[in-house]
Design a protein around this motif. Structure first.
Motif, PDB file in Angstrom:
ATOM      1  N   MET A   1      37.682  35.501  34.947  1.00  0.00           N
ATOM      2  CA  MET A   1      38.590  35.170  33.868  1.00  0.00           C
ATOM      3  C   MET A   1      38.238  36.043  32.667  1.00  0.00           C
ATOM      4  SD  MET A   1      39.428  31.506  32.133  1.00  0.00           S
ATOM      5  CE  MET A   1      37.981  31.359  31.133  1.00  0.00           C
ATOM      6  N   LEU A   2      39.262  36.451  31.959  1.00  0.00           N
ATOM      7  CA  LEU A   2      39.069  37.278  30.773  1.00  0.00           C
ATOM      8  C   LEU A   2      39.954  36.742  29.654  1.00  0.00           C
ATOM      9  CD1 LEU A   2      37.994  39.951  29.436  1.00  0.00           C
ATOM     10  CD2 LEU A   2      40.090  41.009  30.271  1.00  0.00           C
ATOM     11  N   LYS A  16      42.951  34.819  41.004  1.00  0.00           N
ATOM     12  CA  LYS A  16      42.776  33.718  41.938  1.00  0.00           C
ATOM     13  C   LYS A  16      41.506  33.929  42.763  1.00  0.00           C
ATOM     14  CE  LYS A  16      45.116  31.709  45.901  1.00  0.00           C
ATOM     15  NZ  LYS A  16      46.259  31.895  46.792  1.00  0.00           N
ATOM     16  N   GLN A  17      40.744  32.867  42.976  1.00  0.00           N
ATOM     17  CA  GLN A  17      39.526  32.959  43.765  1.00  0.00           C
ATOM     18  C   GLN A  17      39.861  33.234  45.221  1.00  0.00           C
ATOM     19  OE1 GLN A  17      37.121  29.497  43.161  1.00  0.00           O
ATOM     20  NE2 GLN A  17      36.497  30.147  41.129  1.00  0.00           N
ATOM     21  N   ASP A  25      38.651  46.692  41.826  1.00  0.00           N
ATOM     22  CA  ASP A  25      37.655  45.799  41.243  1.00  0.00           C
ATOM     23  C   ASP A  25      38.294  45.020  40.091  1.00  0.00           C
ATOM     24  OD1 ASP A  25      37.704  47.547  39.057  1.00  0.00           O
ATOM     25  OD2 ASP A  25      35.782  48.448  39.540  1.00  0.00           O
ATOM     26  N   ASP A  26      37.611  43.994  39.643  1.00  0.00           N
ATOM     27  CA  ASP A  26      38.160  43.143  38.583  1.00  0.00           C
ATOM     28  C   ASP A  26      38.505  43.933  37.326  1.00  0.00           C
ATOM     29  OD1 ASP A  26      37.761  41.077  40.344  1.00  0.00           O
ATOM     30  OD2 ASP A  26      36.292  40.018  39.117  1.00  0.00           O
ATOM     31  N   LEU A  71      47.945  36.278  41.772  1.00  0.00           N
ATOM     32  CA  LEU A  71      48.012  35.420  42.948  1.00  0.00           C
ATOM     33  C   LEU A  71      47.766  36.166  44.254  1.00  0.00           C
ATOM     34  CD1 LEU A  71      51.195  33.427  41.925  1.00  0.00           C
ATOM     35  CD2 LEU A  71      48.818  32.707  41.691  1.00  0.00           C
ATOM     36  N   GLN A  72      48.130  37.449  44.284  1.00  0.00           N
ATOM     37  CA  GLN A  72      48.053  38.210  45.531  1.00  0.00           C
ATOM     38  C   GLN A  72      47.978  39.697  45.237  1.00  0.00           C
ATOM     39  OE1 GLN A  72      47.080  38.216  48.784  1.00  0.00           O
ATOM     40  NE2 GLN A  72      48.494  36.522  49.077  1.00  0.00           N
ATOM     41  N   ILE A  73      47.278  40.422  46.068  1.00  0.00           N
ATOM     42  CA  ILE A  73      47.275  41.882  46.031  1.00  0.00           C
ATOM     43  C   ILE A  73      47.700  42.342  47.416  1.00  0.00           C
ATOM     44  CG2 ILE A  73      45.895  43.969  45.766  1.00  0.00           C
ATOM     45  CD1 ILE A  73      44.093  42.372  43.845  1.00  0.00           C
ATOM     46  N   VAL A  74      48.766  43.134  47.460  1.00  0.00           N
ATOM     47  CA  VAL A  74      49.328  43.587  48.728  1.00  0.00           C
ATOM     48  C   VAL A  74      49.222  45.107  48.807  1.00  0.00           C
ATOM     49  CG1 VAL A  74      51.389  43.636  50.182  1.00  0.00           C
ATOM     50  CG2 VAL A  74      50.960  41.655  48.692  1.00  0.00           C
TER      51      VAL A  74
END
Length: 82
Positions: A1-2, A16-17, A25-26, A71-74
Motif C-alpha cells: 500500500m502506498l 491486491k494480495q 515490481d511494486d 485487481l489483476q495484471i494480464v
C-alpha cells in the motif's frame, strides 16, 4: 500500500494480495498508477497498458481518501482480440 497525494488530496494506492506480478515490481506498478492518476480518479474501473507487455486492471473507490486498487495484471500475450 502506498499513500500519496494528487492535487492536494491524499490518495491510497493498493495492490491486491496474492496477485501474479510477472516481471513488474511494486515500484513500477505504483509509478504507472501515479502517472495515470488524473484519469484513474475519474473512473470506477480502469485498464492501463504497461510497457506494451501487460494490462493492469483495477478499480477506484471514492471516499474521504480515494482508494485505487490493482485487481489483476494480464500479460498481453494472454489477451484475445475478437
Amino acid at each position: 500500500m502506498l499513500r500519496t497525494t494528487y492535487e492536494h488530496q491524499e490518495v491510497i494506492l493498493r495492490i491486491k494480495q496474492n496477485l501474479s506480478r510477472y516481471t513488474l515490481d511494486d515500484d513500477k506498478i505504483y509509478e504507472v498508477l501515479q502517472q495515470a492518476m488524473g484519469i484513474i480518479l475519474q473512473k470506477e474501473n480502469f485498464a492501463i497498458y504497461v510497457e506494451e507487455k501487460y494490462l493492469i486492471i483495477g478499480d477506484t473507490q471514492q471516499s474521504a481518501y480515494p482508494l485505487i486498487t490493482v485487481l489483476q495484471i494480464v500479460p498481453i500475450r494472454n489477451m484475445v482480440s475478437l
